[in-house]
Every structure is written in structure tokens, then in C-alpha cells.
Design an enzyme around this catalytic site. Structure first.
Site, PDB file in Angstrom:
ATOM      1  CG  ASP A 143      -3.289  -3.849   0.994  1.00  0.00           C
ATOM      2  OD1 ASP A 143      -3.026  -4.864   1.653  1.00  0.00           O
ATOM      3  OD2 ASP A 143      -2.577  -3.416   0.074  1.00  0.00           O
TER       4      ASP A 143
ATOM      5  NE  ARG B  17      -2.754  -4.428  -6.779  1.00  0.00           N
ATOM      6  CZ  ARG B  17      -2.096  -5.134  -5.847  1.00  0.00           C
ATOM      7  NH1 ARG B  17      -0.876  -4.764  -5.477  1.00  0.00           N
ATOM      8  NH2 ARG B  17      -2.650  -6.187  -5.293  1.00  0.00           N
TER       9      ARG B  17
ATOM     10  CB  ALA C  19      -0.975  -0.033   1.177  1.00  0.00           C
TER      11      ALA C  19
HETATM   12  O1  MRU Z   1      -1.008  -7.390  -3.302  1.00  0.00           O
HETATM   13  P1  MRU Z   1       0.094  -6.709  -2.552  1.00  0.00           P
HETATM   14  O2  MRU Z   1       1.387  -7.430  -2.594  1.00  0.00           O
HETATM   15  O3  MRU Z   1       0.200  -5.249  -2.949  1.00  0.00           O
HETATM   16  O4  MRU Z   1      -0.419  -6.735  -1.056  1.00  0.00           O
HETATM   17  C1  MRU Z   1       0.363  -6.156  -0.055  1.00  0.00           C
HETATM   18  C2  MRU Z   1      -0.184  -6.340   1.297  1.00  0.00           C
HETATM   19  O5  MRU Z   1      -1.211  -6.941   1.490  1.00  0.00           O
HETATM   20  C3  MRU Z   1       0.541  -5.671   2.417  1.00  0.00           C
HETATM   21  O6  MRU Z   1       0.380  -6.395   3.597  1.00  0.00           O
HETATM   22  C4  MRU Z   1      -0.039  -4.270   2.626  1.00  0.00           C
HETATM   23  O7  MRU Z   1      -0.048  -3.555   1.428  1.00  0.00           O
HETATM   24  C5  MRU Z   1       0.717  -3.506   3.632  1.00  0.00           C
HETATM   25  S1  MRU Z   1       2.264  -3.014   2.994  1.00  0.00           S
HETATM   26  C6  MRU Z   1       3.149  -2.140   4.105  1.00  0.00           C
END
Ligand code: MRU
Length: 360
Positions: A239, A89, A54
Site C-alpha cells: 500500500d 483512506r 492501492a
Molecule cells: O485494505 P485493502 O483491502 O485495501 O488492502 C489491500 C492490500 O493490502 C493490498 O495488498 C495492497 O493494496 C496491494 S494491491 C495491488
């Protein structure tokens, strides 16, 4: 620990005056930096998950919008480019937040001043992300120091919420890095995180580079490890967190929270304030990204000769469903670790956080 640009996921190349990112789709086998030099490249980087996590999605989008304004800073292009980036996204709210930060910075400026102001703001957001994640590390460390543990602190995490998911430090891994740097013996259970394996491919890679002992485990073994008393706490990122404290994070997070509750193990969520969606009252309202079924049905890895190959796992014509995130209800969350301190995951806790932010 993170004082050099070497250990960061996104940097500015002063020679080419372009953003460079680590292409995370190539990890852990290849570490490759690549320039982002067009709107298409920025959008592709986010949607194909060359950058992901995120906070990093937000910072990348901020530089993407600045790039778009350098080409055309009209009101129309500001709105169009922000909408295009926003569509890359759907779940990580830091994307919307960062685009709004840039847009509100430049909206009332004369057109000729917008590109420079947007770029300066993108740099400021990058720097702020680093500072916030370091504070999350300090605040999380205080929680870890309260735990009663044996010779070694055993932390379980899911997906990747380390420096690859932010710019430096990360969210869930920032307290781990702080503990390790302060001499606390720490070991991390890294859950592989099917289907894209961000735990195995990214978290284990970055922990190993930092010298933090870690063990990759299949997602399905996490409940058993908790029951056996081999986990002192679970820390994950988020996220999008709703205003009532419900936490949306990588698919599989909810099952870990349930298992942690059943074994009486603290379950913490580390996140910057920019991950809180104040307009979203509860987790049910959070849009859950559904990704391509091929991510479930295939897998990529090195063959015996060291060549990267993608192979089919399932029978031909198999159907698959691939929701990328799930929602963990607030009552399963022991604390929200933020740059402003640690708060209860509840309407009350989030209002307290808001009051701290507003300085009231
Ligand atoms: O699909 P992704 O790899 O973008 O998902 C990432 C996550 O779920 C993380 O846990 C979240 O973004 C927190 S990142 C500091």
C-alpha cells in the site's frame, strides 16, 4: 488473458458516461457492478471498501476528481474535492499520487477545459495501471523461473493483490497469472486475511475464475506450511513503500515475512512505482489506518438457506483493535518487483529504480 473488460474491476460505461465498479463488499457471493455518479458515491466506494487495493483506490479517486470537476471546475472545488477524496483512506499512497496527477494536469488550464482534461487523464491512468501491472507480471515471472521447485510452483500470498486490487492483472498475482498462462504448473496458498478476509473472499475467487489452483488457509497456518517446505516463495503487494524499502501492506504481512526468513523462503513484494512514497524515509512514518472494531468482532457469510447474514463472534461488549496494515522492514524483503524491473529493497535499490524511471 485480460483482454476483455469482463475481467477488470473498474470500467467506463460509454452509454451512461459513468464509471462502473465491482462492489467488492458483496464478493464472493454476488458479482454486482454499480455506477459511481456522485462525489458521495466515489468517497463511499473507497471508504467502505467497495473498491480497495492501492492501485484501484488511486484510479477510482482519479475518476472521482474528474467527476467533481465536471460539476464545478473552480480552483476551490479542485482543492476541496481532492481533500475530500484524500481523506477516504489514509495508508495507500496511490490515492495521493493519483489526485496529484489529476490536479497537476488541470491546475494551469482555463476552467472550461479542466473537466475534459481530468477525465482524459483518469482514463490514461487506468490504461497505465493495466500496462504497469502486466509488466510487473513479466518481471515477476523471471524471478519465479529462477526458483528451484518440484513438480508445481507453490506460491503463498496474503490479502488480495490481484486484478480486483488494480484494474487488471494485479501486482502480486500478475506473476502468478503469467506463470499459469505460460504453462508452469502453479498452486497458490491463499491466506484468509482476517479480519476482512480479502484472501478468502477475493483472491481465491479471482484465482478460481482464472483456473489457477489455489487453497485457502487460515492465517495462522502459514508459518507451519513454510516450515514443512510446502511454499516456494511468498509474493504480496504493498500500500505504501518507503524510500528505504520498508513495505507497508495488509496486517499480517510482517508475520509472513518473518516466517519466510526463518524458513529461508524468498519473500517478494510486487508494486507499481506509484506505490513508492519518495517523501517517506522509513516505514515508521507511514500512517496506519485503524478501522472499525466491528470488523474484528463480527463476520458476514451465507447461512444454510443461502441468505447473507452478519453474526457476532465475540462476547457482547468485547473490545477490539483493528489496525489494517503493518510494516515489513526492508531486510526481510527479497526483491521489489516493479514495472521497471526487479530491485533490492533498500535505499540503494530504490535509487537505482529512480534512476531507471528518470532515464539516467
Ligand atoms: O485494505 P485493502 O483491502 O485495501 O488492502 C489491500 C492490500 O493490502 C493490498 O495488498 C495492497 O493494496 C496491494 S494491491 C495491488
Amino acid at each position: 488473458m485480460f483482454s476483455t473488460d469482463e475481467l477488470c474491476s473498474l470500467r467506463w460505461d460509454p452509454v451512461s458516461e459513468k464509471v462502473e465498479i465491482i462492489d467488492q463488499t458483496l464478493l464472493p457471493h454476488t458479482l454486482r457492478w454499480c455506477h459511481l455518479d456522485s462525489m458521495e458515491a466515489f468517497c463511499h466506494a473507497i471508504s467502505s471498501m467497495q473498491v480497495r487495493g492501492a492501485p484501484l483506490i488511486g484510479v477510482t479517486a482519479a475518476f472521482g476528481l474528474a467527476h467533481a470537476l465536471a460539476e464545478d471546475a473552480s480552483d476551490k472545488n479542485l482543492a476541496d474535492a481532492a481533500a475530500t477524496l484524500l481523506a477516504t483512506r489514509p495508508t495507500a499512497v496511490n490515492l495521493r499520487w493519483a489526485l496529484e496527477e489529476i490536479s497537476s494536469e488541470v491546475r494551469n488550464l482555463p476552467v472550461v477545459e479542466r473537466a475534459r482534461a481530468a477525465l482524459e487523464k483518469a482514463h490514461a491512468l487506468r490504461a497505465e495501471d493495466i500496462a504497469n501491472c502486466e509488466r510487473i507480471g513479466d518481471n515477476g515471472l523471471r524471478l519465479l523461473q529462477e526458483l528451484e521447485v518440484g513438480d508445481c510452483l507453490n506460491i503463498m500470498t496474503h490479502c488480495n493483490a490481484g486484478w480486483l486490487a488494480a484494474v487488471q492483472w494485479g501486482t502480486a498475482l500478475a506473476p502468478v497469472y503469467k506463470a499459469h498462462a505460460s504453462g508452469v504448473p502453479v498452486h497458490v496458498w491463499v491466506s484468509e486475511t482476517r479480519p476482512r478476509n480479502q484472501g478468502m473472499n477475493l483472491t481465491a475467487w479471482e484465482l478460481q475464475r482464472a483456473g489457477v489452483p489455489c487453497t485457502i488457509v487460515a492465517d495462522n497456518s502459514c508459518g507451519q506450511l513454510m516450515r514443512q517446505g510446502r511454499v516456494d516463495c511468498v509474493i504480496v503487494g504493498s500500500d505504501r513503500t518507503a524510500a528505504n524499502g520498508d513495505v507497508c501492506n495488509k496486517i499480517g504481512t510482517y508475520l509472513k515475512a518473518l516466517a519466510a526468513q526463518a524458513s529461508d523462503i524468498p519473500f517478494y513484494v510486487a508494486l507499481p512505482e506509484s506505490t513508492i512514497d519518495w517523501e517517506c524515509p522509513a516505514g515508521e512514518q507511514i500512517p496506519i489506518e485503524e478501522r472499525d472494531a466491528a470488523e474484528v468482532l463480527t463476520i458476514a457469510g451465507l447461512d444454510a438457506g443461502g441468505d447473507l447474514r452478519e453474526v457476532n463472534l465475540a462476547a457482547a461488549h468485547s473490545q477490539a483493535l483493528n489496525p489494517a496494515f503493518d510494516v515489513t522492514p526492508s531486510d526481510l524483503v527479497g526483491a521489489l518487483i516493479t514495472e521497471h524491473g526487479n530491485f533490492e529493497a533498500s535505499v540503494k535499490g530504490l535509487q537505482q529504480l529512480r534512476a531507471v524511471v528518470k532515464g539516467v
